[in-house]
Design an enzyme around this catalytic site. Structure first.
Site, mmCIF file in Angstrom:
data_model
loop_
_atom_site.group_PDB
_atom_site.id
_atom_site.type_symbol
_atom_site.label_atom_id
_atom_site.label_comp_id
_atom_site.label_asym_id
_atom_site.label_seq_id
_atom_site.Cartn_x
_atom_site.Cartn_y
_atom_site.Cartn_z
ATOM 1 N N ARG A 151 -57.604 29.724 -42.989
ATOM 2 C CA ARG A 151 -58.868 29.327 -42.334
ATOM 3 C C ARG A 151 -59.916 29.962 -42.650
ATOM 4 O O ARG A 151 -59.725 30.987 -43.526
ATOM 5 C CB ARG A 151 -58.366 30.186 -41.044
ATOM 6 C CG ARG A 151 -56.946 29.566 -40.194
ATOM 7 C CD ARG A 151 -57.257 28.134 -39.365
ATOM 8 N NE ARG A 151 -56.414 27.954 -38.432
ATOM 9 C CZ ARG A 151 -55.227 27.393 -39.119
ATOM 10 N NH1 ARG A 151 -55.023 26.758 -40.293
ATOM 11 N NH2 ARG A 151 -54.247 26.965 -37.983
ATOM 12 N N ASP A 203 -80.417 40.827 -46.689
ATOM 13 C CA ASP A 203 -79.759 40.413 -48.028
ATOM 14 C C ASP A 203 -79.970 41.365 -48.977
ATOM 15 O O ASP A 203 -79.311 41.142 -50.077
ATOM 16 C CB ASP A 203 -80.702 38.918 -48.453
ATOM 17 C CG ASP A 203 -80.409 37.839 -47.468
ATOM 18 O OD1 ASP A 203 -79.454 37.765 -46.517
ATOM 19 O OD2 ASP A 203 -81.448 36.984 -47.480
ATOM 20 N N ARG A 250 -51.505 34.324 -43.251
ATOM 21 C CA ARG A 250 -52.616 33.459 -43.474
ATOM 22 C C ARG A 250 -53.556 33.921 -44.652
ATOM 23 O O ARG A 250 -53.584 35.135 -44.719
ATOM 24 C CB ARG A 250 -53.249 33.007 -42.363
ATOM 25 C CG ARG A 250 -52.548 32.059 -41.158
ATOM 26 C CD ARG A 250 -53.531 31.752 -40.084
ATOM 27 N NE ARG A 250 -53.016 30.828 -39.279
ATOM 28 C CZ ARG A 250 -53.022 30.613 -38.202
ATOM 29 N NH1 ARG A 250 -54.103 31.128 -37.443
ATOM 30 N NH2 ARG A 250 -52.701 29.304 -37.426
HETATM 31 O O1 F6P Z 1 -82.380 36.051 -45.171
HETATM 32 C C1 F6P Z 1 -81.953 36.318 -44.040
HETATM 33 C C2 F6P Z 1 -81.004 34.991 -43.839
HETATM 34 O O2 F6P Z 1 -80.196 35.763 -42.764
HETATM 35 C C3 F6P Z 1 -80.238 34.879 -45.027
HETATM 36 O O3 F6P Z 1 -78.962 35.428 -45.137
HETATM 37 C C4 F6P Z 1 -79.701 33.234 -44.452
HETATM 38 O O4 F6P Z 1 -79.503 32.470 -45.545
HETATM 39 C C5 F6P Z 1 -80.820 32.752 -43.822
HETATM 40 O O5 F6P Z 1 -81.731 33.892 -43.563
HETATM 41 C C6 F6P Z 1 -80.695 31.993 -42.603
HETATM 42 O O6 F6P Z 1 -82.042 31.522 -42.137
HETATM 43 P P1 F6P Z 1 -82.141 30.781 -40.702
HETATM 44 O O7 F6P Z 1 -82.192 32.092 -39.537
HETATM 45 O O8 F6P Z 1 -83.207 30.171 -40.726
HETATM 46 O O9 F6P Z 1 -80.914 30.054 -40.270
#
Ligand code: F6P
Length: 366
Positions: free
Chosen positions: A284, A145, A180
């Site tokens: 989509r 992130d 699309r």
């Molecule tokens: O923090 C990393 C991340 O992949 C985020 O981008 C996402 O919101 C979250 O973790 C998803 O978490 P999990 O693997 O528990 O679904």
């Protein structure tokens, strides 16, 4: 003489490309440069609590060839906070409480003098709390992130952006063939870094990020304007944490026993439906999901992970405990775990990435 002879290393939180490259760099620097012993703690803080076979000696042969491997050879957990932990007591009853002393005791039993924790804010928060209890901790910032404070870039981000960009390239040819709109939902929690970067690199018509709440009519107008210029398809990248000007983020799941229980998701399909109605093109939605976290790290992430891992050992050897390794303007540095926690690094809506995107007429829906 340094008192550090034997160090522990663990990975916590969601996995991320480059974790193995950090483990390798830590292990090789520790053994080859400083003659230390390295213990890998499996399954993050759960392994620290369980001890025993969760603690494995890491030798050079264990890390050979793992620089290109996704995931983590030490496994991970994003649920286990030992300061608020659910466990079964000696009477077979489920209990919840602070079991961090067990973790400290297990480190002592294993003769571990210092600990390197590789993780995001949850893992680093516990790292800080163990540091407050006197454990010699160094943090390494991990997350696709890119939302951790104090560091310019976390490892894993570059790979996630590359994966998202490659996916957008593939979606473009199908969008174009069928005239699309394709809405691509990417990860990022409450920060828009992945959407912003992949939206620019993927040549998207619109980028919707949490830091710039959008008006769907503005997005529709931008697509219509591009149609009038002869482009009869559109790609919109939307961060999972994006929200409309008058609305809230979309939650896909609540994970009750997670320290960070909210999972975002669903905005892509919502935006696609609205755009179909407003623009008059079929739409989509594609959710890229965990594909962004998997697979082999990019060369940049391998290099960054190697720099982070080796610098983490340097900090330990210099006695600079309680810090997280950081990247500042392409230089390795560090900041106190006390400063890093609780601060999210969001996209500044006026930063030059956003400005460059606006200059080439990418719409942010504002
Ligand atoms: O923090 C990393 C991340 O992949 C985020 O981008 C996402 O919101 C979250 O973790 C998803 O978490 P999990 O693997 O528990 O679904």
């Amino acid at each position: 003489m340094s008192e550090i002879k034997r160090i522990g290393v663990m990975t916590g939180g969601g996995d991320c490309p480059g974790l193995n490259a950090v483990i390798r760099a830590v292990t090789k620097t520790a053994i080859l440069k400083y003659g230390l012993e390295v213990v890998g703690i499996k399954h993050g803080y759960r392994g620290l609590y369980l001890g025993g076979d969760q603690f494995v000696n890491l030798e050079l042969t264990d890390v050979t060839g793992i620089i290109s491997k996704g995931g983590t050879i030490l496994y991970s957990s994003n649920k286990d906070n030992l300061f608020d932990y659910t466990y079964i007591d000696e009477f077979g009853q489920e209990q919840r409480g602070d079991v961090s002393d067990v973790g400290v005791e297990n480190l002592k039993k294993a003769g571990i003098d210092a600990l390197i924790v590789i993780g995001g804010d949850g893992t680093l928060t516990s790292g800080r709390d163990f540091s407050r209890k006197g454990v010699k901790v160094i943090g390494v910032p991990k997350t696709i992130d890119n939302d951790l404070a104090s560091t310019d870039t976390t490892f894993g981000f570059d790979t996630a952006v590359s994966t998202a960009t490659m996916s957008i390239d593939r979606l473009r040819t199908t969008a174009e063939s069928h005239s699309r709109i394709i809405v691509v939902e990417v990860m990022g929690r409450y920060a828009g870094w992945i959407a912003l970067a992949s939206g620019i690199a993927g040549g998207c018509d619109a980028i919707l990020i949490p830091e710039i709440p959008y008006d769907i009519n503005k997005v529709a107008e931008a697509i219509k304007k591009n149609r009038a210029r002869g482009k009869d398809f559109a790609i919109v990248v939307v961060a999972e944490g994006a929200k409309p000007k008058d609305g809230e983020v979309m939650v896909s799941k609540i994970i009750e026993n997670s320290p960070d229980p909210v999972r975002l998701g669903g905005i892509g399909a919502f935006v696609a439906d609205q755009l179909e109605g407003l623009v008059g093109l079929e739409a989509r939605a594609t959710i890229l999901g965990h594909v962004q976290r998997g697979g082999t790290p990019t060369a940049n992430d391998r290099i960054l992970s190697t720099r982070y891992g080796s610098y983490a050992v340097e900090l330990l050897m210099q006695g600079k405990f309680g810090n997280m390794v950081t990247l500042n303007g392409n230089k390795m540095s560090y900041d106190s775990l006390e400063n890093v926690i609780g601060e999210n690094k969001n996209v500044d809506p006026d930063n030059d990435w956003v400005q460059a995107a606006r200059s080439i007429d990418i719409c942010f829906g504002d």
